[in-house]
Scaffold this active site. Sequence first.
Site, short mmCIF file in Angstrom:
data_model
loop_
_atom_site.label_atom_id
_atom_site.label_comp_id
_atom_site.label_asym_id
_atom_site.label_seq_id
_atom_site.Cartn_x
_atom_site.Cartn_y
_atom_site.Cartn_z
N ASP A 157 33.53 -103.81 116.29
CA ASP A 157 32.83 -105.45 115.60
C ASP A 157 33.76 -106.61 115.44
O ASP A 157 32.63 -107.66 114.71
CB ASP A 157 31.49 -105.07 114.85
CG ASP A 157 32.25 -104.75 113.53
OD1 ASP A 157 33.54 -104.62 113.81
OD2 ASP A 157 31.65 -104.04 112.73
N SER A 158 34.89 -106.18 116.00
CA SER A 158 35.44 -107.99 115.61
C SER A 158 34.98 -108.79 116.93
O SER A 158 34.96 -110.07 116.86
CB SER A 158 36.14 -107.06 115.84
OG SER A 158 37.50 -106.58 116.49
N ASP A 164 32.73 -99.28 117.11
CA ASP A 164 31.93 -98.94 116.30
C ASP A 164 30.21 -99.02 115.93
O ASP A 164 29.73 -99.67 116.69
CB ASP A 164 32.62 -100.73 115.77
CG ASP A 164 33.71 -101.22 114.93
OD1 ASP A 164 34.31 -99.89 114.18
OD2 ASP A 164 34.35 -101.79 114.53
N LYS A 223 32.81 -94.84 114.75
CA LYS A 223 33.41 -95.61 113.41
C LYS A 223 32.38 -96.29 112.67
O LYS A 223 31.90 -97.28 112.78
CB LYS A 223 34.45 -96.64 114.12
CG LYS A 223 35.25 -97.01 112.68
CD LYS A 223 36.66 -97.98 113.22
CE LYS A 223 37.21 -99.19 112.92
NZ LYS A 223 36.30 -100.10 112.48
N GLU A 269 31.68 -98.50 108.40
CA GLU A 269 32.77 -98.59 107.64
C GLU A 269 32.12 -97.55 105.97
O GLU A 269 30.94 -98.16 105.95
CB GLU A 269 32.49 -100.49 107.30
CG GLU A 269 33.75 -100.75 108.45
CD GLU A 269 33.07 -102.42 108.47
OE1 GLU A 269 33.38 -102.67 107.36
OE2 GLU A 269 33.52 -102.94 109.12
N GLU A 300 42.20 -99.98 106.66
CA GLU A 300 42.85 -101.80 106.47
C GLU A 300 43.04 -102.51 105.41
O GLU A 300 42.34 -102.30 104.55
CB GLU A 300 42.02 -102.50 107.24
CG GLU A 300 41.31 -103.84 107.82
CD GLU A 300 41.04 -104.36 108.41
OE1 GLU A 300 39.83 -104.17 109.03
OE2 GLU A 300 40.56 -105.78 108.66
#
Length: 267
Positions: free
Chosen positions: A47-48, A86, A115, A117, A184
Site C-alpha cells: 500500500d506504499s 497488502d 499482508k 499490519e 520494518e
Amino acid sequence: MDQPPVNVSTLRRMKGDKEPIACITAYDASFALLVDRAGSDLVLVGDSLGMVVQGHDTTVPVTVDHMIYHSRLVARGLSRAFLVVDMPFMSYTSPDQALDNAVRLMQEGGAMMVKLEGGAGQVAIVEHLTRHDIPVCAHLGLKPQSVHKLGGFKVQGREAEQARKMADDALALQNAGADIVLLECVPNEVGQSVTESLHVPVIGIGAGPGVDGQILVLYDLLGITQGRMPRFVRNFMVDADSVPEAISLYVNAVKDRSYPASEHCFS
Ligand code: KIV
C-alpha cells in the site's frame, strides 16, 4: 531452464537453509516482469503505492479497490515470484470484514498471500484467515497505517519493553497462523532475535542483516522517490547502467548479504 514458482514451502525451506529471501514491491506489469526476471523470490503489492504512485503523504487513503487494480497488473507480469498483497487501512477491522477483503484480493487481484499490519491485537483476524486457508504475512515494527498514532515514521523497538512486546506479538501471530512476519524499521538486535525465535520466515526492511530476507520499495531502490530517504534505503541505480541492472544488483546484494551494510542499519 525455468525455475518452479515460489510458494510458502519454498520460503520456509529457504529460512531453514539460511538462503536469503529477496523481496521487492511492484505496482504494475512491466516492473513486475523485470523484478521477476531479476530473481526476486517474493513481490509485494504494497500500500506504499499510496505514496510512491498516487502521491499521498501516507498509505491511509489507499482502498481495497486500488489494491486489487494494482495486484491484477502485477500478477500478469510474474511467472516465478510469490505474490503478496497488502490489506489497506481499515480493511481488516473484524474477522469477517478481513475475510471478505482477503478473498477479494485473492480472487480478483490474484494475491497468493495477504499482508496486514498489527500486533497481538490482530491474532483473532489472523486465526480467522488461517482457518480459511488464506496465507498471511504479519507486519510489525513501524506500521505505516498507524503513522498518525505513532507521530511519524520512526524506528520502533529501541526500548527494551517495546522490543519485548514486539517479540511476544510476533510469536503470538506465528502461533495464530501467520506464514511470514515482516519487520520494518527496528534495531538489528530486534530483527535478529525475532528471527531466531520464529520458525516462519522473517522479512526485514530496515531491520538489519539478521533476518531471513530483505524487502525494499522498488522506487526507493531505483532512486525515484523524492524527499528524504530512510537510512535503510540504498539507491542501486548509482552503480547500474539500466533499471533491470539496478534491480539485479539489489537481488544479488541481498543474496550475497552485502545489503544491508552497517550504514543501512539501526542499532
Ligand atoms: O507497503 C509497502 O510497500 C510495505 C513495505 C514497506 C514492506 O509494506
